[in-house]
Design an enzyme around this catalytic site. Structure first.
Site, PDB file in Angstrom:
ATOM      1  N   PRO A 287      -4.970 -13.321   3.441  1.00 39.78           N
ATOM      2  CA  PRO A 287      -4.919 -12.037   2.747  1.00 39.78           C
ATOM      3  C   PRO A 287      -6.075 -11.121   3.142  1.00 39.78           C
ATOM      4  O   PRO A 287      -7.191 -11.595   3.366  1.00 39.78           O
ATOM      5  CB  PRO A 287      -5.057 -12.445   1.275  1.00 39.78           C
ATOM      6  CG  PRO A 287      -5.838 -13.723   1.318  1.00 39.78           C
ATOM      7  CD  PRO A 287      -5.435 -14.420   2.588  1.00 39.78           C
ATOM      8  N   GLY A 288      -5.789  -9.846   3.260  1.00 39.65           N
ATOM      9  CA  GLY A 288      -6.837  -8.864   3.485  1.00 39.65           C
ATOM     10  C   GLY A 288      -6.962  -7.967   2.264  1.00 39.65           C
ATOM     11  O   GLY A 288      -7.938  -8.016   1.524  1.00 39.65           O
ATOM     12  N   ARG A 326      -4.595   6.511   3.888  1.00 39.11           N
ATOM     13  CA  ARG A 326      -3.371   5.883   3.394  1.00 39.11           C
ATOM     14  C   ARG A 326      -2.358   6.852   2.776  1.00 39.11           C
ATOM     15  O   ARG A 326      -1.163   6.743   3.067  1.00 39.11           O
ATOM     16  CB  ARG A 326      -3.694   4.740   2.442  1.00 39.11           C
ATOM     17  CG  ARG A 326      -4.530   3.634   3.107  1.00 39.11           C
ATOM     18  CD  ARG A 326      -4.687   2.407   2.228  1.00 39.11           C
ATOM     19  NE  ARG A 326      -3.435   1.715   2.049  1.00 39.11           N
ATOM     20  CZ  ARG A 326      -2.694   1.767   0.969  1.00 39.11           C
ATOM     21  NH1 ARG A 326      -3.083   2.445  -0.098  1.00 39.11           N
ATOM     22  NH2 ARG A 326      -1.551   1.141   0.922  1.00 39.11           N
ATOM     23  N   TYR A 330       0.963   6.569   4.864  1.00 39.26           N
ATOM     24  CA  TYR A 330       1.997   5.710   4.265  1.00 39.26           C
ATOM     25  C   TYR A 330       2.585   6.293   2.984  1.00 39.26           C
ATOM     26  O   TYR A 330       3.260   5.566   2.249  1.00 39.26           O
ATOM     27  CB  TYR A 330       1.399   4.350   3.878  1.00 39.26           C
ATOM     28  CG  TYR A 330       0.686   3.579   4.958  1.00 39.26           C
ATOM     29  CD1 TYR A 330       1.372   3.148   6.092  1.00 39.26           C
ATOM     30  CD2 TYR A 330      -0.647   3.240   4.815  1.00 39.26           C
ATOM     31  CE1 TYR A 330       0.711   2.398   7.057  1.00 39.26           C
ATOM     32  CE2 TYR A 330      -1.314   2.491   5.779  1.00 39.26           C
ATOM     33  CZ  TYR A 330      -0.628   2.075   6.895  1.00 39.26           C
ATOM     34  OH  TYR A 330      -1.276   1.336   7.848  1.00 39.26           O
ATOM     35  N   CYS A 357      -7.495  20.573   8.198  1.00 36.58           N
ATOM     36  CA  CYS A 357      -6.434  21.533   8.477  1.00 36.58           C
ATOM     37  C   CYS A 357      -5.159  20.811   8.882  1.00 36.58           C
ATOM     38  O   CYS A 357      -4.773  20.806  10.058  1.00 36.58           O
ATOM     39  CB  CYS A 357      -6.872  22.489   9.581  1.00 36.58           C
ATOM     40  SG  CYS A 357      -8.118  23.626   8.996  1.00 36.58           S
ATOM     41  N   GLU A 358      -4.527  20.164   7.928  1.00 34.63           N
ATOM     42  CA  GLU A 358      -3.265  19.445   8.117  1.00 34.63           C
ATOM     43  C   GLU A 358      -2.525  19.483   6.789  1.00 34.63           C
ATOM     44  O   GLU A 358      -3.123  19.233   5.745  1.00 34.63           O
ATOM     45  CB  GLU A 358      -3.504  17.966   8.465  1.00 34.63           C
ATOM     46  CG  GLU A 358      -4.042  17.678   9.828  1.00 34.63           C
ATOM     47  CD  GLU A 358      -3.024  17.832  10.944  1.00 34.63           C
ATOM     48  OE1 GLU A 358      -1.804  17.839  10.670  1.00 34.63           O
ATOM     49  OE2 GLU A 358      -3.465  17.970  12.098  1.00 34.63           O
TER      50      GLU A 358
HETATM   51  C1  LIG Z   1      -3.124  -7.164   8.494  1.00 35.60           C
HETATM   52  C2  LIG Z   1      -2.918  -8.609   8.626  1.00 35.60           C
HETATM   53  C3  LIG Z   1      -3.114  -9.462   7.534  1.00 35.60           C
HETATM   54  C4  LIG Z   1      -3.503  -8.974   6.160  1.00 35.60           C
HETATM   55  O1  LIG Z   1      -2.564  -8.185   5.531  1.00 35.60           O
HETATM   56  P1  LIG Z   1      -2.835  -7.740   4.028  1.00 35.60           P
HETATM   57  O2  LIG Z   1      -1.640  -6.964   3.650  1.00 35.60           O
HETATM   58  O3  LIG Z   1      -4.066  -6.902   4.050  1.00 35.60           O
HETATM   59  O4  LIG Z   1      -3.015  -8.970   3.224  1.00 35.60           O
HETATM   60  C5  LIG Z   1      -2.962 -10.816   7.737  1.00 35.60           C
HETATM   61  N1  LIG Z   1      -2.610 -11.312   8.939  1.00 35.60           N
HETATM   62  C6  LIG Z   1      -2.401 -10.514  10.015  1.00 35.60           C
HETATM   63  C7  LIG Z   1      -2.033 -11.133  11.303  1.00 35.60           C
HETATM   64  C8  LIG Z   1      -2.538  -9.154   9.892  1.00 35.60           C
HETATM   65  O5  LIG Z   1      -2.327  -8.373  10.960  1.00 35.60           O
END
Ligand SMILES: *Cc1c(COP(=O)(O)O)cnc(C)c1O
Length: 426
Positions: A287-288, A326, A330, A357-358
């Site tokens: 997870p990120g 974001r 998105y 300016c967008e």
């Molecule tokens: C971006 C990414 C993640 C993390 O995604 P999250 O939505 O931030 O949890 C994990 N693995 C890979 C290979 C990624 O490219």
């Protein structure tokens, strides 16, 4: 300084009663503390609470007690964040040679680092192989036969993981759905043969899939399907190769809207284990967003309030799409709070726009906000993931500063100077 929920304060949904609530809402940050930070360090300013990063790491480790949890670095590559997640026992999942370098610079060793190559430029492979020569515990994940070949050419015969395109995507927006996209991973139908072919020249330690971002309670069926396919693949190759792990990616969603429920992480973990089935390898997740999103807020100052008969009030601030991309990229929703407004100000429907300016440089429209006045400080919630990281210098706008709370505030990244913008020019 405590910017978390104060003692005795209770959020309406009772989330603050737990010592480690599943989400920290923007409303739970202390307005006076944040205003003080804005006054001290000026805006636009990112604020990252390392204590909250640690809480998120612990919740993940509790939900996945037997799994290897790896932090996907691209969500936030600040050194202080790397140090905090390493202290909590997470590995680091890197998407580029630059991230690998930053992981090592933050004290990581090869055994903590996974490098996942996506169409890697030559320079990236050269650098990572060099790193591996010094520290052979580093793992490289490949998503194409070409990458396998290019590693072989460079004399790499170390720990290799094969990224598979599971053919199923999860995600809140087409641009963050990667699983169904052919760019990522070897096609599922070829995965077994790529693993078996690689066995002779490399130490094949794992298989990997990341199906995109935005796993939510409603969306578990796609996640289950990805994991089930990875379990099947692991069982298909188990006799021929000794897999150490099956990495089923990240993508755990966070509630960007204040009234959205938090992700039920234990339920996701249970669904993951169930869908994976019996495999002779360790589960890994990466997870990120989940680690850093609600640990960060972005502070900005109101410089313009434009009222008109045709449109709703437009509130101009000093942060825009170059600070937080974001919403423009998105259509992402971020909660916004007016920290300076007292009880006396009525909520009014506003458009909050940045200085770029967008047309797309708009953080929100039709949003009720305590009537802003020039000089007010606004806080933008859930800005810890893919916030600073996606900042750019478009419109010659220097990148913002960042403060970490550890728990005392300290400047982690100073504001980019105007001089830095022309530094590369010859
Ligand atoms: C971006 C990414 C993640 C993390 O995604 P999250 O939505 O931030 O949890 C994990 N693995 C890979 C290979 C990624 O490219």
């Amino acid at each position: 300084m405590s910017t978390g929920t104060g003692e005795g304060e209770t959020a309406p949904d009772g989330e603050s009663e737990s010592e480690n609530p599943p989400v920290r809402r923007l409303s739970a940050w202390d307005a006076a503390d944040l205003e003080e930070l804005a006054a001290t360090y000026e805006t636009p300013l990112y604020v990252m609470d390392l204590g909250r990063v640690r809480e998120n790491c612990r919740r993940l480790r509790e939900a996945f007690p037997d799994a290897d949890v790896r932090y996907a670095a691209k969500a936030h590559t600040g050194r202080a964040v790397f140090e905090a997640v390493r202290q909590e026992g997470l590995g680091i999942e890197c998407a580029s040679a630059g991230e690998v370098e930053r992981a090592f610079a933050a004290g990581a060793s090869g055994s903590e680092v996974q490098y996942t190559a996506v169409n890697p430029p030559d320079g990236d492979l050269d650098l990572v192989v060099q790193r591996w020569e010094d520290d052979p515990d580093l793992t490289v994940t490949v998503g194409a036969r070409d990458t396998v070949e290019r590693l072989r050419e460079r004399g790499f015969d170390g720990r290799l993981c094969v990224r598979v395109n599971p053919g199923v995507g999860a995600g809140h927006h087409a641009k963050v759905t990667t699983g169904g996209h052919a760019k990522f991973g070897v096609p599922y139908s070829e995965a077994e043969s790529v693993v078996l072919d690689a066995r002779d020249d490399f130490d094949v330690v794992g298989i990997h899939a990341h199906a995109g971002s935005g796993i939510s309670g409603d969306d578990l069926s796609a996640h289950r399907e990805v994991v089930r396919r990875m379990g099947d693949l692991a069982r298909a190759v188990e006799e021929e190769t000794d897999l150490e792990f099956v990495d089923v990616g990240g993508g755990f969603g966070v509630p960007y809207r204040e009234d959205e429920p938090a992700l039920d992480l234990p339920a996701v973990a249970e669904a993951t284990r169930e869908a994976l089935g019996d495999v002779d390898a360790q589960l890994a997740v990466e997870p990120g967003r989940y680690v850093v999103a609600d640990a960060g807020v972005l502070l900005a100052t109101v410089n313009t309030v434009k009222e008109s008969e045709e449109y709703e009030t437009v509130v101009g601030i000093d942060a825009g799409m170059t600070t937080l991309l974001r919403p423009a990229m998105y259509d992402a929703y971020h909660a916004i709070r007016n920290l300076s407004a007292g009880e006396d100000r009525n909520a009014t429907s506003v458009t909050v726009a940045g200085p770029i300016c967008e047309t797309s440089d708009v953080l929100c429209e039709h949003r009720p906000l305590a009537a802003p006045a020039r000089g007010d400080v606004l806080a933008v919630g859930n800005a810890g993931a893919y916030g600073y990281e996606m900042a750019s210098t478009y419109n010659s706008r220097p990148r913002p500063a960042e403060v970490v709370l550890d728990p005392e505030p300290r400047l982690a990244r100073r504001r980019e100077s105007l001089a830095a913008l022309t530094e590369l020019e010859q």
